[in-house]
Design an enzyme around this catalytic site. Structure first.
Site, short mmCIF file in Angstrom:
data_model
loop_
_atom_site.label_atom_id
_atom_site.label_comp_id
_atom_site.label_asym_id
_atom_site.label_seq_id
_atom_site.Cartn_x
_atom_site.Cartn_y
_atom_site.Cartn_z
N PHE A 62 -4.73 3.66 14.67
CA PHE A 62 -4.91 4.66 13.63
C PHE A 62 -6.07 4.25 12.74
CE2 PHE A 62 -1.40 7.81 13.30
CZ PHE A 62 -0.84 7.52 14.52
N ASP A 79 -4.83 -5.91 5.22
CA ASP A 79 -5.89 -6.68 5.87
C ASP A 79 -5.88 -8.15 5.43
OD1 ASP A 79 -6.99 -4.63 7.43
OD2 ASP A 79 -8.03 -3.80 5.70
N ASN A 139 0.85 -1.20 0.00
CA ASN A 139 0.00 0.00 0.00
C ASN A 139 0.89 1.24 0.00
OD1 ASN A 139 0.46 0.89 2.85
ND2 ASN A 139 -0.39 -1.13 3.26
N LYS A 178 8.29 -18.80 -8.54
CA LYS A 178 7.67 -17.72 -9.32
C LYS A 178 6.53 -18.26 -10.20
CE LYS A 178 8.79 -14.15 -12.60
NZ LYS A 178 9.59 -13.92 -13.79
N ASP A 229 -5.31 -9.27 13.14
CA ASP A 229 -5.44 -7.85 13.47
C ASP A 229 -4.59 -7.59 14.72
OD1 ASP A 229 -6.21 -5.30 14.39
OD2 ASP A 229 -8.08 -5.46 13.26
N ILE A 230 -3.42 -7.03 14.50
CA ILE A 230 -2.44 -6.89 15.59
C ILE A 230 -2.97 -5.93 16.65
CG2 ILE A 230 -0.02 -6.34 16.10
CD1 ILE A 230 0.44 -6.63 12.98
N1 CTP Z 1 -4.14 -2.89 12.14
C1 CTP Z 1 -3.43 -3.94 12.69
N2 CTP Z 1 -3.45 -5.15 12.09
C2 CTP Z 1 -4.16 -5.36 10.96
C3 CTP Z 1 -4.88 -4.29 10.38
C4 CTP Z 1 -4.84 -3.06 10.99
O1 CTP Z 1 -2.79 -3.74 13.71
N3 CTP Z 1 -4.15 -6.54 10.40
C5 CTP Z 1 -4.16 -1.58 12.83
C6 CTP Z 1 -3.50 -0.45 12.08
O2 CTP Z 1 -2.12 -0.35 12.42
C7 CTP Z 1 -4.30 0.74 12.56
C8 CTP Z 1 -5.69 0.19 12.78
O3 CTP Z 1 -5.51 -1.21 12.95
O4 CTP Z 1 -3.85 1.19 13.82
C9 CTP Z 1 -6.69 0.48 11.69
O5 CTP Z 1 -6.50 -0.30 10.59
P1 CTP Z 1 -7.54 -0.33 9.36
O6 CTP Z 1 -6.92 -1.23 8.37
O7 CTP Z 1 -7.87 1.04 8.95
O8 CTP Z 1 -8.84 -0.93 10.02
P2 CTP Z 1 -9.80 -2.03 9.50
O9 CTP Z 1 -10.29 -2.75 10.69
O10 CTP Z 1 -9.14 -2.81 8.44
O11 CTP Z 1 -11.01 -1.21 8.92
P3 CTP Z 1 -11.36 -0.79 7.42
O12 CTP Z 1 -10.51 -1.62 6.52
O13 CTP Z 1 -12.78 -1.02 7.35
O14 CTP Z 1 -11.01 0.68 7.34
#
Ligand code: CTP
Length: 399
Positions: A323, A276, A208, A286, A304-305
């Protein structure tokens, strides 16, 4: 800030020991006193004469030295310093520390000391990667030892990878931080930053647009307030902050492992743009192009950490800051995200392309906590970082 401080410098036996000569000079230039201790192996790499001449003090080398013992016993020697610096810390010295061995002067001092200890490892990449060294590293961190580095790069032994001693200016910055009296002194904080790269095959990945600028600025601001910072970063564009422990990762899975390994911390700031999803069927070789045939990528959810750390049954940081990068309904989405993930604060921002925030020098955030949404004016990312670090310090100080 180093003026008037005394550093007990334990020099381990590795090729990087020569860099301690430069370090001693720079420390003395800044008004610090250096009490040098050398292991037997260290004197194979630099001479005690050079070390002593630059430090302006005798080098301590023997555990059973009657003259030294009469002048200053080794227990006292371990306690007169403001900080004990082990540089370079060899695999052997780290193993001794982790085991609590005390067979020579260096390890005895490390076992007897009651002052903060910082180790700066330098060793061959395979020795660093060995599970035994990684186990010892985890033990040392758990014992409250600050670990600085190592850097990655070409090594004197001809190999490439992590194991190089971090550069002298970075060691000086870390010492300044460790010996400063900011409001976050004695507090350990982790910051995640940058994007993650999710492999498709050994040469392709999904990423990203996160530059890592805001996370890096936050790590530096927390460091400036005296915190011991563990900075866990994906492959970000911006230079790493100095004076903090940097852990480089690629994927979300690696980031999660690094975060869990860095606990316990007093506060966690999760600024990384973690992917995500990852490719479940990522190939070990490859993917070849076959005319007319499109490969099928199957996705699976990444851990989701932020949510995992926020909901730890034991060892949850006192403050967890997440964030939220949104493109519409910023406050509503971010408020919902805070509750869903279980973190204390959410730093929300609008990353629609028109704002120029993602990858740009400025940020405009809304800080969401249990007391509502607070809109901050648009400002430079380093100003956002400084104000956020001050809020974190105030919150931890109020506990
Ligand atoms: N985060 C994380 N681990 C993940 C995804 C996100 O720790 N696998 C943390 C990011 O570092 C950030 C927060 O979660 O602090 C928000 O991440 P975001 O991707 O915006 O949230 P989502 O739950 O994925 O929501 P959406 O995709 O609907 O915006």
């Amino acid at each position: 800030m180093l003026g008037g401080k005394r550093i007990l410098l334990i020099i381990g036996g590795g090729i990087a020991a020569y860099k301690t000569l430069e370090l001693i000079r720079r420390l003395r230039e800044r008004g610090a006193a250096v009490t040098p201790v050398m292991t037997a192996a260290a004197s194979q790499f630099v001479t005690p004469m050079s070390v002593s001449a630059l430090a302006g003090e005798a080098v301590h080398r023997e555990l059973f030295d009657l003259t030294s013992e009469a002048e200053m016993g080794h227990i006292q020697l371990s306690r007169v310093a403001d900080l004990v610096l082990v540089c370079p810390a060899t695999a052997d010295l780290m193993a001794k520390m982790a085991q609590g061995l005390a067979g020579d002067l260096a390890s005895t001092l490390l076992l007897a000391t009651d002052t903060p200890v910082m180790v700066v490892p330098a060793m061959n990449v395979r020795m660093w990667d060995h599970p035994a060294t990684q186990r010892n590293l985890a033990t040392l961190r758990g014992d409250g030892v600050t670990v600085l580095g190592p850097d990655s790069g070409d090594m004197a032994c001809g190999e490439y990878g992590p194991g190089r001693l971090v550069e002298v200016p970075q060691i000086l910055a870390a010492l300044e931080t460790a010996l400063s009296d900011g409001p976050l002194k004695g507090r350990r904080v982790l910051v995640t930053s940058g994007p993650t790269h999710e492999p498709i095959d050994p040469v392709r990945y999904i990423a990203n647009r996160s530059s890592g600028a805001q996370g890096t600025a936050i790590a530096a601001a927390l460091r400036d307030l005296g915190a011991e910072v563990v900075f866990i970063t994906g492959p970000a564009e911006v230079a790493r902050p100095s004076g903090v422990e940097v852990i480089e990762v690629q994927s979300a899975i690696e980031m999660r492992a690094a975060v869990m390994g860095a606990l316990p911390v007093d506060a966690g700031v999760f600024a990384a743009a973690v992917a995500d999803w990852r490719v479940e069927n990522a190939g070990g070789s490859k993917i070849k192009k076959i005319a007319g045939q499109m490969p099928t990528l199957c996705f699976t959810e990444n851990p989701d950490i932020l949510a995992e750390v926020s909901n730890l049954p034991e060892g949850r940081p006192e403050l967890v800051v997440g964030f939220a990068a949104e493109t519409d309904d910023v406050v509503a989405h971010a408020t919902d995200k805070r509750l869903r993930k279980g973190c204390d604060w959410i730093v929300a921002n609008d990353v629609s392309p028109a704002t120029g925030i993602m990858g740009g020098p400025e940020n405009a955030i809304v800080l969401i906590s249990d007391s509502g949404a607070e809109t901050w004016p648009r400002m430079g990312k380093s100003d956002v970082a400084r104000q956020l670090a001050e809020r974190i310090a105030a919150r931890l100080g109020a506990q």
